[in-house]
Structures are given as C-alpha cells and as structure tokens.
Design a protein around this motif. Structure first.
Motif, short mmCIF file in Angstrom:
data_model
loop_
_atom_site.label_atom_id
_atom_site.label_comp_id
_atom_site.label_asym_id
_atom_site.label_seq_id
_atom_site.Cartn_x
_atom_site.Cartn_y
_atom_site.Cartn_z
N ASP A 1 8.15 51.22 -9.66
CA ASP A 1 7.92 51.19 -11.11
C ASP A 1 8.76 50.12 -11.81
OD1 ASP A 1 6.17 53.32 -10.86
OD2 ASP A 1 7.75 54.82 -11.12
N LEU A 2 9.54 49.37 -11.04
CA LEU A 2 10.39 48.32 -11.61
C LEU A 2 9.64 47.00 -11.63
CD1 LEU A 2 13.73 49.21 -9.79
CD2 LEU A 2 13.09 49.76 -12.15
N PRO A 3 10.09 46.03 -12.41
CA PRO A 3 9.41 44.73 -12.44
C PRO A 3 9.35 44.11 -11.06
CG PRO A 3 10.97 44.91 -14.26
CD PRO A 3 11.20 46.11 -13.39
N VAL A 4 8.22 43.49 -10.75
CA VAL A 4 8.04 42.85 -9.44
C VAL A 4 8.90 41.60 -9.33
CG1 VAL A 4 6.37 41.68 -7.96
CG2 VAL A 4 5.70 43.76 -9.19
N THR A 5 9.07 40.90 -10.43
CA THR A 5 9.82 39.64 -10.44
C THR A 5 10.76 39.61 -11.65
OG1 THR A 5 7.96 38.46 -9.43
CG2 THR A 5 9.63 37.12 -10.51
N VAL A 6 11.98 39.09 -11.43
CA VAL A 6 12.90 38.80 -12.53
C VAL A 6 13.39 37.37 -12.35
CG1 VAL A 6 13.59 41.22 -12.79
CG2 VAL A 6 14.92 39.71 -11.31
N SER A 7 13.80 36.75 -13.44
CA SER A 7 14.17 35.32 -13.38
C SER A 7 15.35 35.02 -14.27
CB SER A 7 12.98 34.44 -13.79
OG SER A 7 11.86 34.68 -12.96
N GLN A 8 16.03 33.95 -13.93
CA GLN A 8 17.07 33.36 -14.78
C GLN A 8 16.90 31.85 -14.78
OE1 GLN A 8 21.21 34.38 -14.73
NE2 GLN A 8 20.88 36.32 -13.64
N ARG A 9 17.24 31.25 -15.91
CA ARG A 9 17.25 29.79 -15.98
C ARG A 9 18.63 29.30 -15.52
NH1 ARG A 9 12.95 26.90 -16.05
NH2 ARG A 9 13.57 25.42 -17.68
N VAL A 10 18.62 28.32 -14.62
CA VAL A 10 19.87 27.82 -14.06
C VAL A 10 19.87 26.30 -14.07
CG1 VAL A 10 20.16 29.83 -12.55
CG2 VAL A 10 18.99 27.79 -11.68
N SER A 11 21.06 25.75 -14.00
CA SER A 11 21.24 24.31 -13.80
C SER A 11 21.98 24.11 -12.50
CB SER A 11 22.02 23.69 -14.96
OG SER A 11 21.24 23.69 -16.15
N VAL A 12 21.57 23.10 -11.76
CA VAL A 12 22.19 22.78 -10.48
C VAL A 12 23.20 21.65 -10.67
CG1 VAL A 12 21.77 22.00 -8.11
CG2 VAL A 12 20.12 23.51 -9.25
N VAL A 13 24.37 21.84 -10.09
CA VAL A 13 25.41 20.81 -10.13
C VAL A 13 25.25 19.92 -8.90
CG1 VAL A 13 27.89 20.36 -10.22
CG2 VAL A 13 26.94 22.40 -11.36
N VAL A 14 25.16 18.62 -9.12
CA VAL A 14 24.91 17.66 -8.04
C VAL A 14 26.00 16.59 -8.06
CG1 VAL A 14 23.29 15.98 -7.07
CG2 VAL A 14 22.43 18.06 -8.18
N GLU A 15 26.47 16.23 -6.86
CA GLU A 15 27.48 15.18 -6.75
C GLU A 15 26.90 13.93 -6.09
OE1 GLU A 15 31.73 17.60 -6.39
OE2 GLU A 15 30.90 16.57 -4.64
N ARG A 16 27.33 12.81 -6.61
CA ARG A 16 27.03 11.51 -5.99
C ARG A 16 28.33 10.96 -5.43
NH1 ARG A 16 28.27 6.51 -7.39
NH2 ARG A 16 26.96 4.74 -6.73
N ARG A 17 28.34 10.65 -4.14
CA ARG A 17 29.53 10.13 -3.48
C ARG A 17 29.22 8.82 -2.76
NH1 ARG A 17 33.79 13.60 -2.41
NH2 ARG A 17 33.54 15.72 -3.25
N PRO A 18 30.23 7.94 -2.67
CA PRO A 18 30.03 6.74 -1.83
C PRO A 18 29.84 7.18 -0.38
CG PRO A 18 31.96 6.51 -3.25
CD PRO A 18 31.52 7.94 -3.35
N SER A 19 28.95 6.50 0.32
CA SER A 19 28.66 6.86 1.69
C SER A 19 29.62 6.17 2.66
CB SER A 19 27.22 6.48 2.04
OG SER A 19 26.96 6.70 3.42
N GLU A 20 29.98 6.88 3.72
CA GLU A 20 30.78 6.28 4.78
C GLU A 20 29.90 5.60 5.82
OE1 GLU A 20 33.20 9.37 6.35
OE2 GLU A 20 34.36 9.65 4.50
N ASN A 21 28.60 5.74 5.67
CA ASN A 21 27.64 5.09 6.56
C ASN A 21 27.39 3.68 6.06
OD1 ASN A 21 25.23 4.20 7.86
ND2 ASN A 21 24.65 6.34 8.26
N ARG A 22 27.53 2.71 6.94
CA ARG A 22 27.40 1.30 6.52
C ARG A 22 25.99 0.98 6.06
NH1 ARG A 22 27.82 -2.58 11.74
NH2 ARG A 22 27.15 -4.06 10.12
N TRP A 23 25.00 1.78 6.45
CA TRP A 23 23.61 1.51 6.09
C TRP A 23 23.18 2.23 4.82
CZ3 TRP A 23 22.62 -2.43 8.94
CH2 TRP A 23 23.09 -2.51 10.24
N ILE A 24 24.04 3.10 4.28
CA ILE A 24 23.70 3.87 3.08
C ILE A 24 24.80 3.66 2.04
CG2 ILE A 24 23.23 6.17 2.16
CD1 ILE A 24 22.40 7.04 4.94
N ASP A 25 24.42 3.35 0.82
CA ASP A 25 25.39 3.08 -0.23
C ASP A 25 25.99 4.36 -0.81
OD1 ASP A 25 24.99 0.34 0.02
OD2 ASP A 25 23.37 0.32 -1.48
#
Length: 206
Positions: free
Chosen positions: A23-47
């Motif tokens: 008898d409970l809701p089939v679906t519940v939701s929340q709005r979220v934001s994702v935290v993303v990091e950009r880092r220099p690469s240690e791979n010589r072929w990827i920046d």
C-alpha cells in the motif's frame, strides 16, 4: 505429484506481499547534484581525468555545471541536477547495497555531444544492476560514490518498509521411483529386492 503450492499457500504468500509495503508508493525520488572532479592525468596520452566523487541534495535545479573550488590543479564542480529514484522492484538490490561496509550510489557519465563540459551526468542509482548496461559502451564512466548518511537513512527506510522475505512454501515429496506402483505392461525402473520383493521374507529368516 506436483510441486505447485496449493491455493492456501499462494494466498499466504500474497498476504505477505500485501503486509510488506503493497500500500506504499511504488517509487520515491529526490533531486540531487553530483560532485565531479577534474584532475591532471598522469598518463602521457591523456591531459585530464574526470571523476564523480559524491552527491548532495539539490538546492536548486540546474542544467549547467558550476565550479565550486580550484586547488592544486584540481577543479571541483557541482554538475547539473538529476533525479535519484527508488523503486519497490529493486528493494533487494538496495538491501544488498546497504549491507556493504560503505553503501554507494552509482553515477553514470556519458560523453557530451554539446556544451562546455566533456561529460553529461545521466544517471544516479542505488541499484548496481541498473548501471550495468552502460558498462558495455566503453566511453561511459560508471563509478560508485559514498552514500551520504542522510541518503542511507532514506534508502533504508524505503527498503525496510517494502522488503518481503521469501514466504516458506511446503513442498510435497514425490515417491521414490522404486516404490511407485508398477503398472501393467511397464517394467519397473528399479527391481525390488529383499523385503520389497513379492513372495519373499524380509531377510530375517523368520
């Protein structure tokens, strides 16, 4: 004899499902934001490398990324807002996730076809198999991030209210082949011996 549960057994299983959150809701939701990091690469072929590192409740809906901070060559962004949903059909996956030492949220990022950022965040899920389909593409990023305590409590409350343990169903044991009544015109599967052989004693010599 059939192993199919009888009507009373099916009704008991149905009642158990009704008791655990039907008898409970089939679906519940929340709005979220994702935290993303950009880092220099240690791979010589990827920046550079891009990696989701966390989620936070969304204070507002955004369709663009916002730079939060920059230090030691690492840029931290608050990505566009998306919906994190829980579904009753995935309760077992949530229970399994919560049983881990560190429950996680799976984040899926796909290459962006437009915009200033190289990726779009397209999915946040607490059920690992929901993100599995993206692993086949090759260019997508599928990464777990720690589930914050407030989200752990939210997922646990949802799962506990809807989780129905498997109902015990009594099975009827079939007769052993050697004990099934012999039918005219058919040879027995196993020859009866000893006390089961017609016309002989039980082997005790009495």
């Amino acid at each position: 004899m059939s192993n199919t549960p009888d009507e009373s057994e099916r009704t008991a299983a149905d009642d158990a499902q009704h008791e655990y959150g039907a008898d409970l809701p089939v679906t519940v939701s929340q709005r979220v934001s994702v935290v993303v990091e950009r880092r220099p690469s240690e791979n010589r072929w990827i920046d550079e490398t891009w990696m989701p590192v966390g989620i936070v409740p969304a204070a507002e809906d955004r369709d663009t990324w916002r730079l939060l901070r920059e230090a030691d060559g690492v840029e931290t962004y608050l990505a566009a807002t998306l919906t994190l949903s829980l579904h009753r059909s995935e309760v077992e996956a949530y229970k399994l996730n919560l049983s881990n030492d560190v429950p996680t949220v799976l984040i899926v990022m796909t290459p962006s076809e437009s915009g200033d950022m190289p990726y779009d965040v397209v999915l946040a899920t607490c059920a690992a198999y929901e993100a599995e389909g993206y692993l086949m593409g090759g260019d997508e990023l599928v990464e777990p991030v720690p589930m914050p305590p407030a989200f752990i409590a939210w997922v646990k409350e949802f799962a506990d209210a809807r989780y129905a343990p498997a109902a015990f169903v009594k099975r009827h044991r079939d007769k052993a082949p050697a004990l099934v009544d012999h039918k005219f015109g058919k040879d027995p599967i196993f020859a009866r011996t000893g006390r089961y052989e017609a016309g002989e004693d039980d082997g005790d010599g009495l």
